[in-house]
Scaffold this motif. Structure first.
Motif, PDB file in Angstrom:
ATOM      1  N   LEU A  22      20.449   3.064 -44.415  1.00  0.00           N
ATOM      2  CA  LEU A  22      20.354   4.527 -44.452  1.00  0.00           C
ATOM      3  C   LEU A  22      20.977   5.190 -43.236  1.00  0.00           C
ATOM      4  O   LEU A  22      21.440   6.327 -43.325  1.00  0.00           O
ATOM      5  CB  LEU A  22      18.888   4.965 -44.570  1.00  0.00           C
ATOM      6  N   ILE A  23      20.951   4.497 -42.093  1.00  0.00           N
ATOM      7  CA  ILE A  23      21.548   5.059 -40.881  1.00  0.00           C
ATOM      8  C   ILE A  23      22.434   4.012 -40.201  1.00  0.00           C
ATOM      9  O   ILE A  23      22.237   2.807 -40.366  1.00  0.00           O
ATOM     10  CB  ILE A  23      20.490   5.570 -39.874  1.00  0.00           C
ATOM     11  N   THR A  24      23.389   4.507 -39.432  1.00  0.00           N
ATOM     12  CA  THR A  24      24.273   3.619 -38.673  1.00  0.00           C
ATOM     13  C   THR A  24      23.540   3.085 -37.445  1.00  0.00           C
ATOM     14  O   THR A  24      22.491   3.597 -37.049  1.00  0.00           O
ATOM     15  CB  THR A  24      25.520   4.370 -38.197  1.00  0.00           C
ATOM     16  N   HIS A  25      24.114   2.072 -36.826  1.00  0.00           N
ATOM     17  CA  HIS A  25      23.563   1.556 -35.570  1.00  0.00           C
ATOM     18  C   HIS A  25      24.021   2.383 -34.374  1.00  0.00           C
ATOM     19  O   HIS A  25      23.475   2.224 -33.274  1.00  0.00           O
ATOM     20  CB  HIS A  25      23.972   0.096 -35.373  1.00  0.00           C
ATOM     21  N   GLY A  26      24.987   3.236 -34.583  1.00  0.00           N
ATOM     22  CA  GLY A  26      25.461   4.076 -33.493  1.00  0.00           C
ATOM     23  C   GLY A  26      26.212   3.278 -32.441  1.00  0.00           C
ATOM     24  O   GLY A  26      26.729   2.183 -32.701  1.00  0.00           O
ATOM     25  N   ASP A  27      26.256   3.823 -31.245  1.00  0.00           N
ATOM     26  CA  ASP A  27      26.973   3.195 -30.136  1.00  0.00           C
ATOM     27  C   ASP A  27      26.044   2.251 -29.393  1.00  0.00           C
ATOM     28  O   ASP A  27      25.365   2.634 -28.434  1.00  0.00           O
ATOM     29  CB  ASP A  27      27.509   4.280 -29.192  1.00  0.00           C
ATOM     30  N   ARG A  28      26.001   1.003 -29.839  1.00  0.00           N
ATOM     31  CA  ARG A  28      25.089   0.035 -29.239  1.00  0.00           C
ATOM     32  C   ARG A  28      25.407  -0.230 -27.776  1.00  0.00           C
ATOM     33  O   ARG A  28      24.506  -0.463 -26.965  1.00  0.00           O
ATOM     34  CB  ARG A  28      25.143  -1.275 -30.032  1.00  0.00           C
ATOM     35  N   LYS A  29      26.676  -0.197 -27.432  1.00  0.00           N
ATOM     36  CA  LYS A  29      27.048  -0.439 -26.032  1.00  0.00           C
ATOM     37  C   LYS A  29      26.492   0.650 -25.131  1.00  0.00           C
ATOM     38  O   LYS A  29      26.037   0.374 -24.010  1.00  0.00           O
ATOM     39  CB  LYS A  29      28.570  -0.521 -25.899  1.00  0.00           C
ATOM     40  N   ALA A  30      26.517   1.886 -25.607  1.00  0.00           N
ATOM     41  CA  ALA A  30      25.965   2.992 -24.817  1.00  0.00           C
ATOM     42  C   ALA A  30      24.461   2.816 -24.634  1.00  0.00           C
ATOM     43  O   ALA A  30      23.924   3.053 -23.537  1.00  0.00           O
ATOM     44  CB  ALA A  30      26.268   4.323 -25.487  1.00  0.00           C
ATOM     45  N   ALA A  31      23.778   2.394 -25.682  1.00  0.00           N
ATOM     46  CA  ALA A  31      22.334   2.178 -25.594  1.00  0.00           C
ATOM     47  C   ALA A  31      22.015   1.043 -24.637  1.00  0.00           C
ATOM     48  O   ALA A  31      21.087   1.141 -23.810  1.00  0.00           O
ATOM     49  CB  ALA A  31      21.764   1.884 -26.975  1.00  0.00           C
ATOM     50  N   VAL A  38      17.963  -9.553 -20.333  1.00  0.00           N
ATOM     51  CA  VAL A  38      17.505  -8.632 -21.381  1.00  0.00           C
ATOM     52  C   VAL A  38      18.218  -8.927 -22.699  1.00  0.00           C
ATOM     53  O   VAL A  38      17.592  -8.998 -23.763  1.00  0.00           O
ATOM     54  CB  VAL A  38      17.733  -7.167 -20.962  1.00  0.00           C
ATOM     55  N   GLY A  39      19.528  -9.135 -22.645  1.00  0.00           N
ATOM     56  CA  GLY A  39      20.284  -9.423 -23.855  1.00  0.00           C
ATOM     57  C   GLY A  39      19.840 -10.708 -24.518  1.00  0.00           C
ATOM     58  O   GLY A  39      19.692 -10.769 -25.748  1.00  0.00           O
ATOM     59  N   ARG A  40      19.611 -11.741 -23.706  1.00  0.00           N
ATOM     60  CA  ARG A  40      19.185 -13.027 -24.260  1.00  0.00           C
ATOM     61  C   ARG A  40      17.783 -12.933 -24.851  1.00  0.00           C
ATOM     62  O   ARG A  40      17.506 -13.499 -25.921  1.00  0.00           O
ATOM     63  CB  ARG A  40      19.247 -14.090 -23.167  1.00  0.00           C
ATOM     64  N   THR A  41      16.900 -12.227 -24.182  1.00  0.00           N
ATOM     65  CA  THR A  41      15.541 -12.071 -24.679  1.00  0.00           C
ATOM     66  C   THR A  41      15.530 -11.342 -26.018  1.00  0.00           C
ATOM     67  O   THR A  41      14.828 -11.726 -26.958  1.00  0.00           O
ATOM     68  CB  THR A  41      14.679 -11.306 -23.660  1.00  0.00           C
ATOM     69  N   ARG A  42      16.331 -10.283 -26.102  1.00  0.00           N
ATOM     70  CA  ARG A  42      16.426  -9.531 -27.360  1.00  0.00           C
ATOM     71  C   ARG A  42      17.029 -10.388 -28.471  1.00  0.00           C
ATOM     72  O   ARG A  42      16.585 -10.335 -29.620  1.00  0.00           O
ATOM     73  CB  ARG A  42      17.260  -8.272 -27.152  1.00  0.00           C
ATOM     74  N   ALA A  43      18.044 -11.168 -28.150  1.00  0.00           N
ATOM     75  CA  ALA A  43      18.689 -12.018 -29.155  1.00  0.00           C
ATOM     76  C   ALA A  43      17.729 -13.077 -29.679  1.00  0.00           C
ATOM     77  O   ALA A  43      17.693 -13.368 -30.884  1.00  0.00           O
ATOM     78  CB  ALA A  43      19.936 -12.669 -28.563  1.00  0.00           C
ATOM     79  N   ARG A  52      19.895   6.625 -27.343  1.00  0.00           N
ATOM     80  CA  ARG A  52      21.175   6.850 -26.666  1.00  0.00           C
ATOM     81  C   ARG A  52      22.359   6.384 -27.499  1.00  0.00           C
ATOM     82  O   ARG A  52      23.503   6.714 -27.186  1.00  0.00           O
ATOM     83  CB  ARG A  52      21.171   6.124 -25.321  1.00  0.00           C
ATOM     84  N   ALA A  53      22.083   5.603 -28.529  1.00  0.00           N
ATOM     85  CA  ALA A  53      23.161   5.156 -29.420  1.00  0.00           C
ATOM     86  C   ALA A  53      23.573   6.255 -30.397  1.00  0.00           C
ATOM     87  O   ALA A  53      24.621   6.164 -31.023  1.00  0.00           O
ATOM     88  CB  ALA A  53      22.725   3.919 -30.189  1.00  0.00           C
ATOM     89  N   CYS A  54      22.724   7.276 -30.537  1.00  0.00           N
ATOM     90  CA  CYS A  54      23.005   8.399 -31.449  1.00  0.00           C
ATOM     91  C   CYS A  54      23.338   7.925 -32.869  1.00  0.00           C
ATOM     92  O   CYS A  54      24.405   8.266 -33.418  1.00  0.00           O
ATOM     93  CB  CYS A  54      24.123   9.268 -30.906  1.00  0.00           C
ATOM     94  N   PRO A  55      22.438   7.150 -33.505  1.00  0.00           N
ATOM     95  CA  PRO A  55      22.693   6.747 -34.889  1.00  0.00           C
ATOM     96  C   PRO A  55      22.723   7.964 -35.803  1.00  0.00           C
ATOM     97  O   PRO A  55      22.096   8.990 -35.525  1.00  0.00           O
ATOM     98  CB  PRO A  55      21.499   5.837 -35.214  1.00  0.00           C
ATOM     99  N   GLN A  56      23.443   7.843 -36.914  1.00  0.00           N
ATOM    100  CA  GLN A  56      23.604   8.940 -37.865  1.00  0.00           C
ATOM    101  C   GLN A  56      23.354   8.441 -39.286  1.00  0.00           C
ATOM    102  O   GLN A  56      23.521   7.258 -39.587  1.00  0.00           O
ATOM    103  CB  GLN A  56      25.016   9.527 -37.777  1.00  0.00           C
ATOM    104  N   PRO A  57      22.964   9.350 -40.197  1.00  0.00           N
ATOM    105  CA  PRO A  57      22.787   8.927 -41.591  1.00  0.00           C
ATOM    106  C   PRO A  57      24.095   8.414 -42.190  1.00  0.00           C
ATOM    107  O   PRO A  57      25.170   8.930 -41.895  1.00  0.00           O
ATOM    108  CB  PRO A  57      22.336  10.213 -42.302  1.00  0.00           C
TER     109      PRO A  57
END
Length: 262
Positions: free
Chosen positions: A21-30, A58-63, A112-117
């Motif tokens: 339903l929504i995009t992931h937005g700018d993941r790098k910005a987030a 943080v990246g490894r923990t999230r992954a 901060r990724a600003c996802p959109q529909p």
């Protein structure tokens, strides 16, 4: 249309959120904002990890958390994720107010990724409701809890379109676990066979729904691999009619099976 003529009356349509339903937005910005703000908080408490090290941890923990969720339906808490980062940095998570501040940063970074529909998604949801369908949002959460998701959905004009909202962080289990889809059916007062789940992920959405005895429709915008005979679509303008035809076919099959056992 009114009354029993509504083609989706008696059906629950469950929809995935991210990537459907929504995009992931700018993941790098987030990600960049998350590391910058985590560093600010840690520095204020006298800790100065290198940004590169903090980003890697943080990246490894999230992954790792995402992998456990996707493959086993496990639901790691946000507190456990942040706690694991602090543990690897050798920082006491019991420091007054530290964990609370870090959690606020970690859980709000997605904004901060600003996802959109996804184009057409809102109109499709409206058409499903007009056809009598009960609409449920069924979303896995990782670093973003349900309350932040509700803020995001309200900002995007999607929140009020749903009759119910299910987030894995609240349930304690995640898609593709069958308990998630069983909860959708239970809260709707329906059998799983009267639930059709729409999502973009073949494992968590399609296989998860089918494994729980629900119907599935695959959002497949890039026309990638499919799960025959599960129907797929690339444009949300196709979805309402696709749901009507899928549910009608399923209902007819149930009637035929019942008649054959009489």
């Amino acid at each position: 249309m009114s009354g029993p003529a509504l083609p989706l009356a008696g059906w629950t349509v469950s929809c995935d959120l991210w990537g459907t339903l929504i995009t992931h937005g700018d993941r790098k910005a987030a990600d960049a904002w998350r590391i910058t703000e985590l560093s600010r908080v840690l520095h204020a408490y006298g800790h100065h990890p290198a940004p590169e090290k903090l980003s890697e941890i943080v990246g490894r923990t999230r992954a790792e958390a995402a992998h456990q969720q996707r493959t086993a339906g496990a639901q790691p808490s946000v507190e456990a994720q942040v706690g694991a980062v602090l543990d690897e940095l050798g920082i006491d998570p019991g420091t007054p107010d530290l964990l609370e501040l870090l959690l606020a940063v970690h859980t709000h970074a997605v904004l901060r990724a600003c996802p959109q529909p996804i184009p057409g998604a809102g109109d499709a949801l409206d058409a499903i409701k007009a056809a009598g369908g009960r609409l449920v949002l069924t979303s896995n959460t990782l670093a973003t809890p349900a309350d932040v998701h509700r803020l995001l959905l309200a900002d995007l004009g999607l929140l009020d379109r749903f009759d119910d909202l299910l987030f894995s962080g609240d349930l304690g289990v995640a898609k593709p676990r069958p308990e998630v889809f069983a909860t959708v059916a239970e809260r709707a007062g329906m059998t799983p066979g009267r639930v059709v789940h729409v999502g973009d992920d073949l494992l968590t959405d399609v296989d998860g729904a089918l494994g729980a005895g629900c119907l599935a429709v695959h959002y497949n915008p890039r026309r990638g691999p499919v799960r025959p005979p599960v129907p797929d679509f690339a444009d949300f303008a196709e979805l309402p009619d696709l749901l009507v035809s899928s549910c009608s076919a399923a209902a007819a099959e149930l009637i035929s099976r019942s008649a054959s056992h009489d």
